[in-house]
Motif scaffolding. Structure first.
Motif, short mmCIF file in Angstrom:
data_model
loop_
_atom_site.label_atom_id
_atom_site.label_comp_id
_atom_site.label_asym_id
_atom_site.label_seq_id
_atom_site.Cartn_x
_atom_site.Cartn_y
_atom_site.Cartn_z
N GLN A 203 0.76 -1.30 -0.09
CA GLN A 203 0.03 0.03 -0.01
C GLN A 203 0.82 1.14 0.04
O GLN A 203 0.60 2.30 -0.71
CB GLN A 203 -0.86 -0.24 1.19
N THR A 204 1.97 1.12 0.80
CA THR A 204 2.80 2.46 0.76
C THR A 204 3.42 2.74 -0.65
O THR A 204 3.54 3.77 -0.95
CB THR A 204 3.99 2.13 1.58
N ALA A 205 4.02 1.74 -1.15
CA ALA A 205 4.47 1.75 -2.57
C ALA A 205 3.33 2.24 -3.67
O ALA A 205 3.63 3.18 -4.49
CB ALA A 205 4.97 0.74 -3.12
N LEU A 206 2.08 1.78 -3.55
CA LEU A 206 0.84 2.25 -4.22
C LEU A 206 0.56 3.69 -4.07
O LEU A 206 0.40 4.55 -5.12
CB LEU A 206 -0.35 1.51 -4.08
N TRP A 207 0.67 4.28 -2.77
CA TRP A 207 0.41 5.73 -2.46
C TRP A 207 1.67 6.42 -3.00
O TRP A 207 1.11 7.71 -3.52
CB TRP A 207 0.41 5.77 -0.82
N ALA A 208 2.68 6.09 -2.93
CA ALA A 208 3.80 6.80 -3.59
C ALA A 208 3.66 7.06 -5.09
O ALA A 208 3.76 8.07 -5.47
CB ALA A 208 5.26 6.07 -3.24
N LEU A 209 3.28 5.99 -5.71
CA LEU A 209 3.05 5.87 -7.28
C LEU A 209 1.90 6.74 -7.47
O LEU A 209 1.86 7.75 -8.51
CB LEU A 209 2.77 4.35 -7.66
N VAL A 210 0.82 6.72 -6.86
CA VAL A 210 -0.44 7.65 -6.93
C VAL A 210 -0.15 9.12 -6.79
O VAL A 210 -0.51 9.93 -7.76
CB VAL A 210 -1.72 7.38 -6.02
N ALA A 211 0.69 9.35 -5.71
CA ALA A 211 0.97 10.78 -5.55
C ALA A 211 1.97 11.19 -6.59
O ALA A 211 1.74 12.48 -6.97
CB ALA A 211 1.88 10.70 -4.08
N ALA A 212 2.80 10.48 -7.26
CA ALA A 212 3.84 10.92 -8.29
C ALA A 212 2.96 11.01 -9.37
O ALA A 212 3.18 12.07 -10.25
CB ALA A 212 4.84 9.90 -8.57
N ILE A 213 2.26 10.09 -9.66
CA ILE A 213 1.45 10.53 -11.05
C ILE A 213 0.39 11.88 -10.94
O ILE A 213 0.16 12.56 -11.95
CB ILE A 213 0.30 9.16 -11.27
N ALA A 214 -0.25 12.10 -9.61
CA ALA A 214 -0.79 13.16 -9.52
C ALA A 214 -0.08 14.47 -9.74
O ALA A 214 -0.33 15.54 -10.68
CB ALA A 214 -1.49 13.34 -8.20
N VAL A 215 1.28 14.45 -9.48
CA VAL A 215 2.17 15.58 -9.51
C VAL A 215 2.67 15.70 -10.93
O VAL A 215 2.76 16.59 -11.66
CB VAL A 215 3.38 15.20 -8.82
N GLY A 216 2.85 14.40 -11.68
CA GLY A 216 3.00 14.35 -13.19
C GLY A 216 1.97 14.95 -14.00
O GLY A 216 2.47 15.86 -14.96
#
Length: 720
Positions: A203-216
């Motif tokens: 879940q931690t890795a997925l949250w990091a991925l989602v946050a990065a996509i939002a910034v992107g």
């Protein structure tokens, strides 16, 4: 990945229209942006009824006075489809216009409150906040909504002042697309929950991925409006070089310091730091790849890594285990250089090249490999990127030199190089085809020669009597005693079990840690993906946990390939039809992907890497010691003083954690191995039941006298 002067993929394979590409050599040596980076002017589709010349991309207008054919009326189905498209577009705009502000208000209010009140992190994670706190949160969400409304109105007012038109709807749509980064706030806030990286790692890795996509997503809109300014060539080169050198130096310093501190806290072991330290000592004294800790007194009973012999003269600078730890940190950090060069060569953008170099030094998988003692396999990481950089540049001599160094790292690297050769064949160019066949042939001949003449077993899993078998790495897929044949039978006859094993929860996390910092971009590299096959099979089919955990050296056969493929994937985003399918601009999408990748690398490094302390990171099997306590300092001082009392040529018996502190000598053994040992430097608490009984019997018989002791640590000398 392709050689210089050709597009990354052919139009036939990537389903992209053929485009003229600026020569990479020009892009690599000039500050002028590559042609593919410049946004092409939009072209409009011909209206129904206009004729297009099939031999030319130009659309010819009818001559003056010519009679043009009347366009056929659209059919009922076509008109219905057009109406449906307009309805979908209207619905999408309505959702963006009305729903997005609500979502942004929740994300900004709730996420901002969470970030500013970390003491409530556990309550937020468990949804167990008291009513009063929930009311405060609701007020924050309402305040965020008012703030956003103010921003919308202010931006529309500015637009009216400039153009004379008050376009609130259009302004809101533009701002909604630009403010996607707000959606990252709740996910970043969730990452602040203490210990989330160990309790819920996936879940931690997925949250990091989602946050990065939002910034992107926000970056996509910002970079489109950013001014394209060019710095002087001498300045940009110097600045870029300084930044990459700084990344390399910072990485080497941080991980050299951490590694040495970990070693002094007695968290390194004979297997493997003491083993490799002894190999360096033995090699520099004429016993190539000799090692007194293992079977046959020779590392060929486990692996064949003559590169260590080539590096052993450097050991004379500081002949202790600490030298190996510093060498490994400096070596791995140097990978930032080929990552930068390869990315700049493919993109022509220095800032994107620097960003991917930063991702390299941030990647958690490399941190884990770096902090797990010392291993010859770890050394392949930067060499793999150099190899593929020279492949891209068409530097054949340098490519083969790097291939030779990689083969000398460890015998099984030849299997990885065979997949690099397969990739060369898939490029379908005469020169690349020859290079691919040579790579495969040399790798195969090298492996057979080494197994036959230089190692103690010719079996692929090292099953000989004087060898260390690795078959147990894959014991779930190998019926007892079946060997490689049994593994192949399992793959062919029980695919459901194989898939279930390859996609277990721990292996899913492993893939996230490897690929999330790069936003899974390497998977877009088409033909280059074949180079990932060996590493994925090696790690995902394994039964032994360290093989598919990012805290060990085995990830080094995967993440360097992933980094080398990323520039090619970015080129495909920039030049291909993938962006066009979603009505996006390729160059802007490429820049946004790099921004998102850097953000994800930062977040993943925070929660899984070794630079900042967290609950997840390990160096091998143990947590990393970041600061010596007074007790640990006293213990290390005792170990150093005791080791200094042992004559240089005396034979020594030692235990696992103390071994790396006395491994720089010819006659050193894991106690109680070895005959008539002259000295013992042991941790009696670490002796297993049978060994402890033998040790006590030897002391009772008076074979050894105690010279020094600190708790369970003791130094003994033989009496006869």
């Amino acid at each position: 990945m392709t050689d210089s002067g050709r597009p990354p993929e052919t139009a036939a394979e990537s389903e992209e229209p053929a485009t003229a590409e600026a020569a990479p050599e020009v892009a690599a040596n000039s500050e002028t942006p590559a042609a593919s980076e410049l946004e092409a002017p939009a072209t409009s589709k011909p209206s129904p009824g206009t004729a297009a010349n099939t031999d030319s991309p130009a659309i010819y207008a009818p001559a003056p006075g010519a009679i043009t054919p009347t366009a056929k009326p659209r059919g009922r189905c076509r008109r219905g489809f057009d109406a449906f498209e307009r309805l979908i577009a209207f619905a999408t705009d309505t959702i963006v216009l009305l729903v997005a502000p609500v979502i942004y208000s929740i994300a900004l209010g709730a996420g901002g409150w969470w970030l500013l009140n970390p003491k409530y992190a556990h309550g937020m994670a468990d949804n167990q906040l008291v009513q009063r706190v929930r009311l405060i949160q609701a007020l924050w969400v309402g305040g965020a909504a008012l703030l956003l409304l103010t921003v919308y109105l202010a931006r529309a007012g500015i637009q009216k002042f400039r153009t004379g038109a008050f376009e609130l709807r259009a302004t809101t749509l533009r701002l909604n697309r630009s403010m996607a980064f707000v959606l990252a706030m709740p996910f970043v806030a969730a990452l602040t929950v203490p210990g989330i990286e160990s309790k819920s790692p996936r879940q931690t890795a997925l949250w990091a991925l989602v946050a990065a996509i939002a910034v992107g997503a926000s970056a996509y809109h910002f970079v489109a409006r950013a001014p394209k300014r060019q710095l002087p060539l001498w300045f940009s080169r110097g600045l870029a070089g300084s930044l990459v050198a700084g990344l390399w130096g910072a990485y080497a310093w941080v991980f050299s310091t951490l590694s040495i501190g970990n070693h002094r806290a007695l968290r390194t072991s004979v297997l493997d730091l003491g083993l490799y330290d002894n190999i360096f000592y033995q090699s520099i004294h004429g016993r190539f790849l000799g090692c007194s800790f293992i079977k046959a007194g020779y590392h060929g009973s486990a692996h064949f890594d003559p590169l260590l012999v080539m590096l052993s003269p450097l050991y004379l600078l500081y002949p202790r285990a600490e030298f190996l730890l510093v060498l490994q940190a400096v070596w791995l950090g140097s990978g930032a250089v080929p990552v930068y060069l390869l990315t700049f060569f493919r993109s022509g953008s220095r800032w994107m090249a620097i960003a991917l170099s930063a991702c390299w030094v941030l990647t958690p998988a490399m941190h884990g490999a770096n902090m797990y003692d010392f291993h010859s396999l770890t050394l392949i990481a930067p060499l793999v990127v150099w190899l593929l950089y020279f492949f891209e540049k068409g530097k054949t001599v340098a490519y083969y030199l790097m291939l030779a160094l990689l083969l000398l790292c460890r015998e099984d690297v030849s299997l990885l190089m065979a997949f690099v050769g397969i990739y060369s064949l898939l490029c379908r160019e005469p020169a690349r085809t020859r290079q691919g066949w040579v790579t495969i042939l040399v790798s195969a001949v090298y492996l057979v020669t080494v197994k036959t003449f230089f190692m103690t077993s010719s079996d692929i899993f090292m099953s000989g009597k004087e060898s260390y078998s690795f078959a147990y790495y894959y014991k779930d897929l190998i019926p007892k005693g079946a060997g490689l044949g049994g593994l192949l039978v399992s793959l062919l006859t029980n695919p459901s079990f194989v898939i279930e094993s390859a996609l277990s929860e721990k292996k899913q996390l492993f893939l996230l840690v490897i690929f999330a910092p790069l936003l899974f971009l390497p998977l877009l590299a088409l033909r280059g993906r074949v180079m990932l096959v060996y590493g994925l099979l090696f790690c995902l089919l394994a039964s032994r946990t360290p093989v598919f955990t990012a805290h060990f050296q085995y990830s080094c056969i995967l993440f360097p390939i992933a980094f080398a493929l990323t520039p090619n994937a970015l080129a495909r985003l920039r030049e291909g039809s993938l962006a066009a399918r979603f009505n996006l601009r390729g160059p802007d999408l490429t820049r946004a992907a790099v921004v998102a990748s850097l953000v994800c690398a930062l977040l993943m490094s925070w929660k899984f890497g070794g630079i900042l302390e967290n609950k997840s990171f390990r160096g091998g099997f143990t947590r990393v010691n970041r600061e010596l306590s007074p007790a640990e300092q006293k213990r290390y001082q005792w170990v150093e003083e005791s080791a200094a009392q042992i004559p240089y040529h005396a034979s020594v018996g030692t235990t696992d954690r103390l071994g790396p502190h006395v491994s720089n000598r010819r006659h050193v053994y894991l106690y109680p191995n070895g005959e008539a040992l002259e000295y013992l430097l042991v941790d009696e608490a670490k002796l297993k039941k049978g060994k402890r009984r033998r040790h006590r019997a030897a002391l009772k018989r008076g074979e050894y006298e105690e010279l020094s002791r600190l708790g369970t640590l003791a130094l003994f000398r033989r009496t006869d």
